[in-house]
Design a protein around this motif. Structure first.
Motif, PDB file in Angstrom:
ATOM      1  N   ALA A  92       0.875  -1.166   0.000  1.00  0.00           N
ATOM      2  CA  ALA A  92       0.000   0.000   0.000  1.00  0.00           C
ATOM      3  C   ALA A  92       0.916   1.219   0.000  1.00  0.00           C
ATOM      4  O   ALA A  92       1.479   1.602   1.037  1.00  0.00           O
ATOM      5  N   PHE A  93       1.088   1.854  -1.169  1.00  0.00           N
ATOM      6  CA  PHE A  93       2.080   2.915  -1.307  1.00  0.00           C
ATOM      7  C   PHE A  93       1.692   4.217  -0.629  1.00  0.00           C
ATOM      8  O   PHE A  93       2.496   5.157  -0.593  1.00  0.00           O
ATOM      9  N   ALA A  94       0.486   4.293  -0.092  1.00  0.00           N
ATOM     10  CA  ALA A  94       0.108   5.483   0.667  1.00  0.00           C
ATOM     11  C   ALA A  94       1.013   5.645   1.880  1.00  0.00           C
ATOM     12  O   ALA A  94       1.188   6.766   2.390  1.00  0.00           O
ATOM     13  N   GLU A  95       1.596   4.537   2.332  1.00  0.00           N
ATOM     14  CA  GLU A  95       2.486   4.575   3.499  1.00  0.00           C
ATOM     15  C   GLU A  95       3.949   4.761   3.083  1.00  0.00           C
ATOM     16  O   GLU A  95       4.826   4.848   3.929  1.00  0.00           O
ATOM     17  N   ILE A  96       4.194   4.782   1.748  1.00  0.00           N
ATOM     18  CA  ILE A  96       5.575   4.835   1.256  1.00  0.00           C
ATOM     19  C   ILE A  96       5.834   6.104   0.441  1.00  0.00           C
ATOM     20  O   ILE A  96       6.875   6.740   0.584  1.00  0.00           O
ATOM     21  N   LEU A  97       4.874   6.468  -0.414  1.00  0.00           N
ATOM     22  CA  LEU A  97       5.037   7.601  -1.315  1.00  0.00           C
ATOM     23  C   LEU A  97       4.172   8.779  -0.876  1.00  0.00           C
ATOM     24  O   LEU A  97       3.136   8.595  -0.225  1.00  0.00           O
ATOM     25  N   GLY A  98       4.584   9.952  -1.296  1.00  0.00           N
ATOM     26  CA  GLY A  98       3.796  11.149  -1.039  1.00  0.00           C
ATOM     27  C   GLY A  98       2.707  11.299  -2.088  1.00  0.00           C
ATOM     28  O   GLY A  98       2.683  10.609  -3.110  1.00  0.00           O
ATOM     29  N   ASP A  99       1.809  12.238  -1.860  1.00  0.00           N
ATOM     30  CA  ASP A  99       0.681  12.441  -2.774  1.00  0.00           C
ATOM     31  C   ASP A  99       1.154  12.792  -4.181  1.00  0.00           C
ATOM     32  O   ASP A  99       0.617  12.292  -5.176  1.00  0.00           O
ATOM     33  N   GLU A 100       2.152  13.676  -4.294  1.00  0.00           N
ATOM     34  CA  GLU A 100       2.652  14.087  -5.611  1.00  0.00           C
ATOM     35  C   GLU A 100       3.299  12.907  -6.329  1.00  0.00           C
ATOM     36  O   GLU A 100       3.156  12.762  -7.553  1.00  0.00           O
ATOM     37  N   GLU A 101       4.011  12.084  -5.592  1.00  0.00           N
ATOM     38  CA  GLU A 101       4.648  10.908  -6.208  1.00  0.00           C
ATOM     39  C   GLU A 101       3.600   9.927  -6.716  1.00  0.00           C
ATOM     40  O   GLU A 101       3.745   9.351  -7.810  1.00  0.00           O
ATOM     41  N   ILE A 102       2.560   9.726  -5.932  1.00  0.00           N
ATOM     42  CA  ILE A 102       1.495   8.823  -6.350  1.00  0.00           C
ATOM     43  C   ILE A 102       0.795   9.363  -7.589  1.00  0.00           C
ATOM     44  O   ILE A 102       0.528   8.625  -8.554  1.00  0.00           O
ATOM     45  N   GLU A 103       0.520  10.665  -7.600  1.00  0.00           N
ATOM     46  CA  GLU A 103      -0.136  11.275  -8.759  1.00  0.00           C
ATOM     47  C   GLU A 103       0.725  11.113 -10.012  1.00  0.00           C
ATOM     48  O   GLU A 103       0.219  10.808 -11.098  1.00  0.00           O
ATOM     49  N   SER A 104       2.035  11.289  -9.863  1.00  0.00           N
ATOM     50  CA  SER A 104       2.922  11.209 -11.027  1.00  0.00           C
ATOM     51  C   SER A 104       3.073   9.782 -11.531  1.00  0.00           C
ATOM     52  O   SER A 104       3.081   9.538 -12.742  1.00  0.00           O
ATOM     53  N   VAL A 105       3.181   8.807 -10.636  1.00  0.00           N
ATOM     54  CA  VAL A 105       3.349   7.425 -11.082  1.00  0.00           C
ATOM     55  C   VAL A 105       2.072   6.909 -11.715  1.00  0.00           C
ATOM     56  O   VAL A 105       2.101   6.104 -12.660  1.00  0.00           O
ATOM     57  N   VAL A 106       0.925   7.383 -11.248  1.00  0.00           N
ATOM     58  CA  VAL A 106      -0.346   7.034 -11.885  1.00  0.00           C
ATOM     59  C   VAL A 106      -0.370   7.588 -13.300  1.00  0.00           C
ATOM     60  O   VAL A 106      -0.787   6.906 -14.246  1.00  0.00           O
ATOM     61  N   GLU A 107       0.090   8.813 -13.470  1.00  0.00           N
ATOM     62  CA  GLU A 107       0.117   9.427 -14.808  1.00  0.00           C
ATOM     63  C   GLU A 107       1.059   8.653 -15.727  1.00  0.00           C
ATOM     64  O   GLU A 107       0.770   8.470 -16.926  1.00  0.00           O
ATOM     65  N   TYR A 108       2.172   8.176 -15.187  1.00  0.00           N
ATOM     66  CA  TYR A 108       3.089   7.377 -16.005  1.00  0.00           C
ATOM     67  C   TYR A 108       2.433   6.068 -16.441  1.00  0.00           C
ATOM     68  O   TYR A 108       2.536   5.675 -17.610  1.00  0.00           O
ATOM     69  N   VAL A 109       1.733   5.413 -15.532  1.00  0.00           N
ATOM     70  CA  VAL A 109       1.042   4.164 -15.879  1.00  0.00           C
ATOM     71  C   VAL A 109      -0.025   4.419 -16.940  1.00  0.00           C
ATOM     72  O   VAL A 109      -0.184   3.638 -17.882  1.00  0.00           O
TER      73      VAL A 109
END
Length: 287
Positions: free
Chosen positions: A175-192
């Motif tokens: 569960a990356f909510a405990e590992i990554l920040g909000d901006e990182e999650i938003e960016s990796v989603v955009e990459y996917v």
């Protein structure tokens, strides 16, 4: 003793009941109706004597004839099993990958597997095996652990992420909510999203690619095409188990997914496991 009342107009005795001055006549029941009633009473008594009828503590009265619908069904099942015993033994020992559709054993296995699928698998995967959100489509060529007949059979027998079979297919995404920040999650989603869509934010996806390489590539691969040894899905083929829109992908990244499939080898016979695997493989998505 009260005197019986007689209706003056008809000369028929009344019951003594009166509604708004209207007396109820005590006419006798029709003969045919009485004889029908007596016949049904006699028939009912005879039935309870001849057939199972009265419930008891641990069963019911057996009846003089000893007839049982359960025994009749059991006899038919036994007859069916005996008639197909040779095919069942052959199915259990056969090399499923070598069976051709023109082979009688292949046709028997597919027919048997279709019945097993409708009874045991269609509730999740759908009657046509097209799946649903969270339940894989078995008609396409997207398989987490492989779509050849051996891997399908292994998945059916041992299941996925269950706690009853030590050989169950098992993978777990953090569960990356405990590992990554909000901006990182938003960016990796955009990459996917960029891997299979034309409309995406180029700069944000580029930033997400770096996040992906550091956190996701170990399982999903550098090219994001997944790893069947790990049960990691292909992220570049636009086939999504839970949905591929940004909102759903963000939820997946933040909180992970953990679908569970029972170990059908603990519930079905070996023949049924092999038959349903053969049926699934025959649907067109199997490799």
């Amino acid at each position: 003793m009260s005197e019986k009342k007689v209706d003056e107009t008809t000369g028929v005795e009344t019951t003594g009941h009166s509604w708004d001055g209207i007396e109820e006549l005590n006419n006798p029941l029709p003969r045919w109706w009485l004889w029908t009633l007596y016949a049904t009473i006699i028939w009912g008594i005879g039935y309870t004597i001849l057939f199972p009828a009265w419930p008891m503590i641990s069963g019911a009265t057996a009846g003089v004839l000893g007839y049982s619908t359960r025994a009749e069904v059991a006899a038919r099942i036994t007859e069916h099993q005996e008639r197909n015993s040779a095919l069942v033994e052959e199915l259990i020992s056969a090399d499923l990958a070598a069976l051709m559709p023109s082979n009688d054993l292949h046709r028997y296995g597919v027919a048997r597997g279709r019945s097993v699928f409708q009874a045991q698998c269609s509730q999740c995967h759908g009657s046509g095996a097209a799946g649903a959100k969270g339940y894989p489509n078995l008609l396409d060529d997207d398989w987490l652990w492989g779509g050849d007949i051996e891997n399908i059979s292994l998945t059916v027998a041992h299941g996925v992420r269950n706690d009853t079979d030590p050989d169950a297919r098992f993978s777990e995404m953090p569960a990356f909510a405990e590992i990554l920040g909000d901006e990182e999650i938003e960016s990796v989603v955009e990459y996917v999203v960029s891997l299979s869509a034309k409309d995406f934010d180029t700069a944000l996806a580029a930033s997400g690619q770096r996040v992906y390489a550091e956190n996701c590539a170990a399982c999903h691969g550098d090219d994001a095409r997944g790893d069947r040894e790990l049960g990691a899905p292909n992220l570049a083929d636009a086939i999504w188990l839970y949905g591929g829109d940004r909102e759903t992908l963000e939820e997946t990244v933040r909180y992970s997914r953990y679908g569970v499939m029972p170990a059908w080898g603990q519930r079905l016979s070996d023949a049924d496991v092999r038959a349903v695997s053969l049926y699934i493989h025959s649907l067109g998505g199997g490799e």
